[in-house]
Design a protein around this motif. Structure first.
Motif, PDB file in Angstrom:
ATOM      1  N   SER A   1       0.847  -1.187   0.000  1.00 25.14           N
ATOM      2  CA  SER A   1       0.000   0.000   0.000  1.00 25.14           C
ATOM      3  C   SER A   1       0.883   1.239   0.000  1.00 25.14           C
ATOM      4  O   SER A   1       2.019   1.216   0.445  1.00 25.14           O
ATOM      5  N   GLN A   2       0.342   2.322  -0.537  1.00 21.33           N
ATOM      6  CA  GLN A   2       1.088   3.554  -0.639  1.00 21.33           C
ATOM      7  C   GLN A   2       1.102   4.276   0.694  1.00 21.33           C
ATOM      8  O   GLN A   2       0.164   4.220   1.455  1.00 21.33           O
ATOM      9  N   ALA A  92      11.130  11.258  -0.562  1.00 23.08           N
ATOM     10  CA  ALA A  92      12.475  10.881  -0.999  1.00 23.08           C
ATOM     11  C   ALA A  92      13.191  10.008   0.015  1.00 23.08           C
ATOM     12  O   ALA A  92      13.986   9.143  -0.345  1.00 23.08           O
ATOM     13  N   SER A  95      11.505   6.601  -0.584  1.00 21.97           N
ATOM     14  CA  SER A  95      11.363   6.159  -1.981  1.00 21.97           C
ATOM     15  C   SER A  95       9.966   5.643  -2.299  1.00 21.97           C
ATOM     16  O   SER A  95       9.800   4.811  -3.185  1.00 21.97           O
ATOM     17  N   THR A  96       8.957   6.132  -1.584  1.00 24.14           N
ATOM     18  CA  THR A  96       7.585   5.650  -1.788  1.00 24.14           C
ATOM     19  C   THR A  96       6.750   6.695  -2.521  1.00 24.14           C
ATOM     20  O   THR A  96       6.859   7.896  -2.271  1.00 24.14           O
ATOM     21  N   PHE A  97       5.915   6.198  -3.428  1.00 21.75           N
ATOM     22  CA  PHE A  97       5.044   7.047  -4.219  1.00 21.75           C
ATOM     23  C   PHE A  97       3.669   7.184  -3.576  1.00 21.75           C
ATOM     24  O   PHE A  97       3.214   6.287  -2.862  1.00 21.75           O
ATOM     25  N   GLY A  98       3.003   8.313  -3.892  1.00 21.13           N
ATOM     26  CA  GLY A  98       1.596   8.438  -3.580  1.00 21.13           C
ATOM     27  C   GLY A  98       0.769   7.748  -4.653  1.00 21.13           C
ATOM     28  O   GLY A  98       1.299   7.143  -5.580  1.00 21.13           O
TER      29      GLY A  98
ATOM     30  N   PHE B  33      16.376   0.878  -8.199  1.00 21.78           N
ATOM     31  CA  PHE B  33      15.092   0.595  -7.538  1.00 21.78           C
ATOM     32  C   PHE B  33      14.227  -0.259  -8.455  1.00 21.78           C
ATOM     33  O   PHE B  33      14.250  -0.093  -9.674  1.00 21.78           O
ATOM     34  N   TYR B  35      10.061  -1.202  -8.843  1.00 20.79           N
ATOM     35  CA  TYR B  35       8.700  -0.883  -8.426  1.00 20.79           C
ATOM     36  C   TYR B  35       7.727  -1.768  -9.190  1.00 20.79           C
ATOM     37  O   TYR B  35       7.995  -2.202 -10.312  1.00 20.79           O
ATOM     38  N   GLY B  42      -0.402   4.011  -8.251  1.00 19.49           N
ATOM     39  CA  GLY B  42       0.969   4.494  -8.247  1.00 19.49           C
ATOM     40  C   GLY B  42       1.951   3.348  -8.121  1.00 19.49           C
ATOM     41  O   GLY B  42       1.581   2.249  -7.716  1.00 19.49           O
ATOM     42  N   PRO B  43       3.200   3.587  -8.463  1.00 18.37           N
ATOM     43  CA  PRO B  43       4.216   2.542  -8.320  1.00 18.37           C
ATOM     44  C   PRO B  43       4.410   2.158  -6.856  1.00 18.37           C
ATOM     45  O   PRO B  43       4.501   3.021  -5.996  1.00 18.37           O
ATOM     46  N   GLU B  44       4.461   0.859  -6.606  1.00 22.19           N
ATOM     47  CA  GLU B  44       4.710   0.335  -5.260  1.00 22.19           C
ATOM     48  C   GLU B  44       6.171  -0.081  -5.157  1.00 22.19           C
ATOM     49  O   GLU B  44       6.662  -0.856  -5.980  1.00 22.19           O
ATOM     50  N   PHE B  45       6.853   0.411  -4.140  1.00 23.12           N
ATOM     51  CA  PHE B  45       8.263   0.078  -3.930  1.00 23.12           C
ATOM     52  C   PHE B  45       8.438  -1.405  -3.664  1.00 23.12           C
ATOM     53  O   PHE B  45       7.713  -2.001  -2.877  1.00 23.12           O
ATOM     54  N   GLY B  99      20.176   6.634  -2.760  1.00 23.00           N
ATOM     55  CA  GLY B  99      18.787   6.940  -2.494  1.00 23.00           C
ATOM     56  C   GLY B  99      18.256   8.065  -3.353  1.00 23.00           C
ATOM     57  O   GLY B  99      18.794   8.379  -4.427  1.00 23.00           O
ATOM     58  N   LEU B 100      17.174   8.682  -2.882  1.00 21.27           N
ATOM     59  CA  LEU B 100      16.513   9.752  -3.632  1.00 21.27           C
ATOM     60  C   LEU B 100      16.509  11.071  -2.863  1.00 21.27           C
ATOM     61  O   LEU B 100      15.824  12.006  -3.240  1.00 21.27           O
ATOM     62  N   MET B 101      17.289  11.144  -1.801  1.00 23.90           N
ATOM     63  CA  MET B 101      17.212  12.348  -0.980  1.00 23.90           C
ATOM     64  C   MET B 101      17.646  13.600  -1.735  1.00 23.90           C
ATOM     65  O   MET B 101      17.069  14.666  -1.575  1.00 23.90           O
TER      66      MET B 101
END
Lengths: 107, 116
Positions: A1-2, A92, A95-98, B33, B35, B42-45, B99-101
């Motif tokens: 889940s997001q 960030a 690394s998780t999207f909405g 990464f 996904y 949306g993309p799930e990690f 990472g993505l920071m």
């Protein structure tokens, strides 16, 4: 889940109008990024806003970040038909999207 | 290469079949990464690599999913005994730094997996 929630889920506007979409997280936000996804170009990075920034501009894009409310907004000014796409925020640090906002801009 | 490349672009697998999805990141990118994106979502990690080290695999949905990046460049996502719920687009992304920071992710076009 997001972990992120975008609002609205879908938005339809006329070309030339402004579009605003919001993103909120249950967890803390470090830096936050916005991405756009359409069928032609896939997922593309739009802008990164750091946790110590409140507002950032890039061309027709304006992004705000409120870390106390764990939320961000993306404003697209003077929209064009080519802006039709899904827009996602990304926490960030995790690394998780909405879930995304689907924007349709009618010519 | 100029961008992140994924192969195959489309894969149809019979339920129970094993599949392997490949990702060629941008040369020199430290982070990679994976996904999973279902239709309309949306993309799930799934998982994250820093060079060859898999630092986060918390998003892998079951032990049927396995990812590797043995030399810190090309990565493979393997799904064993595929199920219908595995049908999705699998996206790979790479970034220059950790990472993505402080750095953006560059995404591939994805592999659309359909399990029949």
């Amino acid at each position: 889940s997001q972990q992120g929630e975008e609002d609205p889920q879908a938005l339809s506007i006329q070309e030339g109008e402004n579009a605003t979409m919001n993103c909120s997280y249950k967890t803390s936000i470090n830096n936050l990024q916005w991405y756009r996804q359409n069928s032609g170009r896939g997922l593309v990075h739009l802008i990164l806003i750091r946790s110590n920034e409140r507002e950032k501009h890039s061309g027709r894009l304006r992004v705000t970040l409120d870390t106390s409310k764990k939320s961000s907004s993306l404003l697209i000014t003077a929209s064009r038909a080519a802006d039709t796409a899904s827009y996602f925020c990304v926490n960030a640090g995790k690394s998780t999207f909405g879930d995304g906002t689907t924007l349709t801009v009618k010519p | 290469g100029a961008g992140v490349s994924q192969s195959p672009r489309y894969k149809v697998a019979k339920r129970g079949q094993d599949v392997a999805l490949r990702c060629d990141p941008i040369s020199g990118h430290v982070s990679l990464f994976w996904y999973q994106q279902a239709l309309g979502q949306g993309p799930e990690f799934l998982t994250y690599f820093q060079n060859e080290a898999q630092l986060d695999k918390s998003g892998l949905p079951s032990d049927r999913f396995f990812a590797e990046r043995p030399e810190g460049s090309v990565s493979t996502l393997k799904i064993q005994r595929t199920q219908q719920e595995d049908s999705a687009v699998y996206l790979c992304a790479s970034s220059r730094n950790r990472g993505l920071m402080n750095t953006e992710a560059f995404f591939g076009q994805g592999t659309r997996l359909t399990v029949v």
